[in-house]
Design a protein around this motif. Sequence first.
Motif: not given
Length: 401
Positions: A75-95
């Motif tokens: 799921v994270a891999g698909l979101q990285i492709a759609r949003l970029g690794s920076r945004k997904v890193s920020i969201v996943t770290t906060l969660l």
Amino acid sequence: MNEKPTMAAPLTSLTSPLVTRERIAVAILFFLNGMVIGAWAPKIPFFASTLGLTELMLGMMIFVFGVGSLVMMPVAGLQIARLGSRKVSIVTTLLFIPTIVLVTLVDTVWMGAIAIFLFGGLTGAMDVAMNANAVEVERKMRRSIMSSCHAFWSLGGLCGAATGGLLIAALGVMGHVLLLAAVCLVLFLIARPMLLSDAPHPEEVKAKAGTKLTLLPWLIGLVALFSMVPEGTVLDWSALYLRNELGATTETSGFAFAAFSFTMAVCRFAGDIVRDRFGAVRTLRFCAVMAIIGLVLAGQAGNVAISMIGFAIAGIGISNMVPIAFSAGGNIPGLPPGVGLSVVTTMGYSGILFAPSLIGFVAEHTSLSSVYTAIPALLVVVLVLSNLARHADRVDNGQGS
């Protein structure tokens, strides 16, 4: 262009800086993630006693942790492709940060299962995101950094595990996790403004994922899997091997993993320099050979001292195999980094999460000595597939070449 894929050169980094803001930021995320996982280890007995778990039930809970990771990584891999690794890193770290508090607050088995599923799932999701960001930083710097990032994860795990018991004794279980969460939040706030901002590629997911996601990421994932199975085997079974089969005392039975961890951490800090100098393929081959020698020596050791030397040599070998596989998975031509990485990390971590239980079943019918002697057969497969590591040297794709 007449460039042959098999002749991919190692990174050229003579003019690139050794340290950048982006490299510091992603290293902090690796350290943060490792520190939480390390701090979780001394909390496990309290988690089990609070919920009244038997050993079997605790084993099932740890299994749920692994399932959460394997579910959330793709799921994270698909979101990285759609949003970029920076945004997904920020969201996943906060969660991810609050989940260590959540697993402390639960007081029923079912709530515990949900909490540990989320804990494992967000651990895995953050892992994919920060590895994808590290790949992007490698591309920008044209310098290998993946091994040192994983070294910072190991360092974080060491800090979390070493201080966990002391802080629990001083502050209590809840005081420990609240302090841990606060420290993680501070680290995140330091890292966030420096994180590399990469462009998402949603069009590549639609146009290329169906045609490019063929055998290549799965083969690289196999390299990661067969590299992580030995690591999990040393982590979970080396102390028992020393105590039951080599006659080690309780005090010295943990020295095998200590020797393995020490050489692995040291070599991960040195691994990027080695990879830049000799290239990913030759580095992977050297590591695989060292791991084979070390594990066979440990498995055939007649005493504790020889076995510890063997595990130390195995640590040298295994240290940089996974970072190279992850870099290769994030640099598959025509495939968004998040998609390739999600396949490779999911396969790799399944080895460290699930293989040790299978090892236990095998060991019951043979011996751990036989297991450590046979495990290198997996690393022979890594040697056969080692040419795939050439993709780890292509971190400047998309940067004007």
